[in-house]
Design an enzyme around this catalytic site. Structure first.
Site, PDB file in Angstrom:
ATOM      1  N   LYS A  14       0.817  -1.224   0.000  1.00  0.00           N
ATOM      2  CA  LYS A  14       0.000   0.000   0.000  1.00  0.00           C
ATOM      3  C   LYS A  14       0.847   1.269   0.000  1.00  0.00           C
ATOM      4  CE  LYS A  14      -2.539  -0.454   3.667  1.00  0.00           C
ATOM      5  NZ  LYS A  14      -2.072  -1.757   4.160  1.00  0.00           N
ATOM      6  N   ARG A  89      -9.782   2.090   8.856  1.00  0.00           N
ATOM      7  CA  ARG A  89      -9.293   0.759   9.213  1.00  0.00           C
ATOM      8  C   ARG A  89     -10.375  -0.083   9.884  1.00  0.00           C
ATOM      9  NH1 ARG A  89      -3.555   1.194   8.367  1.00  0.00           N
ATOM     10  NH2 ARG A  89      -2.437  -0.323   9.582  1.00  0.00           N
ATOM     11  N   ARG A 128      11.163  -6.372   4.640  1.00  0.00           N
ATOM     12  CA  ARG A 128      11.171  -4.936   4.913  1.00  0.00           C
ATOM     13  C   ARG A 128      11.796  -4.653   6.280  1.00  0.00           C
ATOM     14  NH1 ARG A 128       5.416  -2.116   5.015  1.00  0.00           N
ATOM     15  NH2 ARG A 128       5.213  -3.179   7.005  1.00  0.00           N
ATOM     16  N   ARG A 134      11.367  -1.348  11.245  1.00  0.00           N
ATOM     17  CA  ARG A 134      10.148  -0.931  11.935  1.00  0.00           C
ATOM     18  C   ARG A 134       9.889  -1.807  13.151  1.00  0.00           C
ATOM     19  NH1 ARG A 134       4.988   0.127   8.086  1.00  0.00           N
ATOM     20  NH2 ARG A 134       3.960  -0.820   9.888  1.00  0.00           N
ATOM     21  N   ARG A 145      -1.221  -8.060  13.298  1.00  0.00           N
ATOM     22  CA  ARG A 145      -1.678  -7.039  12.346  1.00  0.00           C
ATOM     23  C   ARG A 145      -2.535  -7.679  11.253  1.00  0.00           C
ATOM     24  NH1 ARG A 145       3.900  -4.948  10.842  1.00  0.00           N
ATOM     25  NH2 ARG A 145       2.864  -3.634   9.287  1.00  0.00           N
TER      26      ARG A 145
HETATM   27  P1  AMP Z   1       0.616   1.074   8.726  1.00  0.00           P
HETATM   28  O1  AMP Z   1       1.860   1.828   8.444  1.00  0.00           O
HETATM   29  O2  AMP Z   1      -0.545   1.526   7.893  1.00  0.00           O
HETATM   30  O3  AMP Z   1       0.817  -0.416   8.661  1.00  0.00           O
HETATM   31  O4  AMP Z   1       0.199   1.410  10.224  1.00  0.00           O
HETATM   32  C1  AMP Z   1       1.058   1.092  11.298  1.00  0.00           C
HETATM   33  C2  AMP Z   1       0.286   1.120  12.604  1.00  0.00           C
HETATM   34  O5  AMP Z   1      -0.231   2.429  12.833  1.00  0.00           O
HETATM   35  C3  AMP Z   1      -0.922   0.200  12.662  1.00  0.00           C
HETATM   36  O6  AMP Z   1      -0.583  -1.137  12.982  1.00  0.00           O
HETATM   37  C4  AMP Z   1      -1.735   0.871  13.758  1.00  0.00           C
HETATM   38  O7  AMP Z   1      -1.205   0.612  15.029  1.00  0.00           O
HETATM   39  C5  AMP Z   1      -1.512   2.346  13.449  1.00  0.00           C
HETATM   40  N1  AMP Z   1      -2.526   2.843  12.488  1.00  0.00           N
HETATM   41  C6  AMP Z   1      -2.327   3.261  11.220  1.00  0.00           C
HETATM   42  N2  AMP Z   1      -3.474   3.655  10.659  1.00  0.00           N
HETATM   43  C7  AMP Z   1      -4.443   3.472  11.598  1.00  0.00           C
HETATM   44  C8  AMP Z   1      -5.845   3.662  11.635  1.00  0.00           C
HETATM   45  N3  AMP Z   1      -6.523   4.126  10.574  1.00  0.00           N
HETATM   46  N4  AMP Z   1      -6.491   3.370  12.796  1.00  0.00           N
HETATM   47  C9  AMP Z   1      -5.847   2.919  13.865  1.00  0.00           C
HETATM   48  N5  AMP Z   1      -4.539   2.679  13.898  1.00  0.00           N
HETATM   49  C10 AMP Z   1      -3.824   2.958  12.782  1.00  0.00           C
END
Ligand code: AMP
Length: 189
Positions: A14, A89, A128, A134, A145
């Site tokens: 993404k 989400r 990654r 990360r 996740r």
């Molecule tokens: P991502 O980089 O999109 O994988 O997001 C990393 C982490 O950020 C996720 O595992 C959540 O802990 C938090 N996060 C990102 N976007 C959201 C969202 N829309 N709602 C809640 N937590 C989020």
């Protein structure tokens, strides 16, 4: 003018695709994960609120996330459209996004779902992890996740499909090919 949300499991690509698609359409890519990570690194109060959820692979509470997105959508650069990467989400966030868009008197043009199978995404994320380091790219957190995605986020595809907004694209294969596939699917609707 494009207003897009991007769906797909962690590791589907993404973030990578969001940047390329945003460039193509001349709109900002807004990644809630990136904004949270920047706040964690910067040691802000928002980062402090978000960190423990992120480290555990859980969603940051809706009040925190929704307020952050609402602020970001108020920035002038979103007048040309936007691509949301990682928001909404869960169904509650999707309803909240509708309210934000209604206030701005705009509507979504598409919800893009990038598909990828679980084994492939786990492998990608572990790769990654070696590069980016990360904190949440550990096998146990990745599993959580993916579980959270399946339980809370995946139902959104049906939500947007019901509105005729869903565009599905296979996220496997070369990065360029995936980008072209998505562009063709969205622009060919
Ligand atoms: P991502 O980089 O999109 O994988 O997001 C990393 C982490 O950020 C996720 O595992 C959540 O802990 C938090 N996060 C990102 N976007 C959201 C969202 N829309 N709602 C809640 N937590 C989020």
């Amino acid at each position: 003018m494009m207003r897009i949300v991007l769906l797909g499991p962690p590791g589907a690509g993404k973030g990578t695709q969001a940047i390329r698609l945003a460039e193509r359409w001349g709109i900002p890519a807004i990644s809630t994960g990136d904004i949270f990570r920047a706040n964690v690194s910067g040691g802000t109060p928002l980062g402090e609120q978000a960190k423990r959820y992120m480290d555990a692979g859980e969603l940051v509470p809706d009040e925190v996330t929704n307020a952050m997105v609402r602020n970001r959508l108020d920035d002038a650069d979103t007048a040309a459209g936007f691509l949301l990467d990682g928001f909404p989400r869960n169904p509650e966030q999707a309803v909240e996004l509708d309210a934000m868009l209604a206030e701005l008197a705009v509507t979504l043009d598409a919800a893009i779902e990038i598909t990828a199978d679980a084994d492939a995404v786990t492998e990608r994320i572990l790769k990654r992890a070696e590069i980016e380091g990360r904190a949440d790219d550990r096998e146990d957190v990745i599993r959580e996740r993916l579980r959270v995605y399946a339980e809370k986020t995946a139902p959104l595809t049906a939500f947007y499909e019901g509105r005729g907004l869903l565009v599905r694209a296979d996220g496997m294969g070369a990065i360029d090919d995936v980008t072209e596939r998505i562009i063709a699917a969205v622009e060919g609707r």
